[in-house]
Scaffold this active site. Sequence first.
Site, PDB file in Angstrom:
ATOM      1  CB  SER A 130      -0.991   0.000   1.175  1.00  0.00           C
ATOM      2  OG  SER A 130      -1.927  -1.024   1.027  1.00  0.00           O
ATOM      3  CG  ASP A 176      -4.903  -1.158   0.183  1.00  0.00           C
ATOM      4  OD1 ASP A 176      -5.146  -2.204   0.822  1.00  0.00           O
ATOM      5  OD2 ASP A 176      -4.474  -1.158  -0.983  1.00  0.00           O
TER       6      ASP A 176
END
Length: 235
Positions: A130, A176
């Site tokens: 991420s 995320d």
Amino acid sequence: MAVSFGLTETFKNVFGGGKERVRIFFAPGRVNLIGEHTDYNGGHVLPCALAIGTYALVRQTDEPFVRFYSQNFPETGVITVSYGDLSYRREHGWANYPKGILAAFQALRPLETGLDILYYGTIPNGAGLSSSASIELVTAVMLNELFRRGLDQLELVKMSQNVENKYVGVNCGIMDQFAVGMGKQDCAILLNCQTLEHRYLPLVLDDCAIVIANTNKKRGLADSAYNERRATCEA
């Protein structure tokens, strides 16, 4: 911290000196322990934030533009954008993520000063941890603080997801950005992605460790079949 001292020197070399002080912000990366592809299907996930992430050094200026520089992509040099044109441009590559956040804040209320921003990520590029959410959140938190917008952390998380969906064009779920923006030390987050109901579960590893293998196979969602997978699930 040694890393911040080195980045301060790099900042001066890239942008030059100035009387305005340089501030440092940080957002983590994340790893998901349970629940792959269940976030955009409205299921449960169990991510946790990591110690590695994205640093952003910023200085406000009197200029009507923003200058971006990434120590991870020095070959792109300094990318300069004006507040009058914050549209997505493929050639800007990584900078489209913070540009999208900038555009979202500008749409809410015009930003009053220019900015010089240097980014440095300790997340391996394209490792699936991420890095995009991390640079989005560090930018959102930074702008919220510098311009005193008063948005709460969940609003910044939702804004960052919206930027990735509608500005960058990756139809990702909320996991995320939520894990990056809401993570706590020594905790995992049990998150219901449909309702955003969540609770923190203790994750004190002591003598254990979470081992993450970097295969050097880049996982760039914007260039993958991710959107196709989501459309298939929705169908």
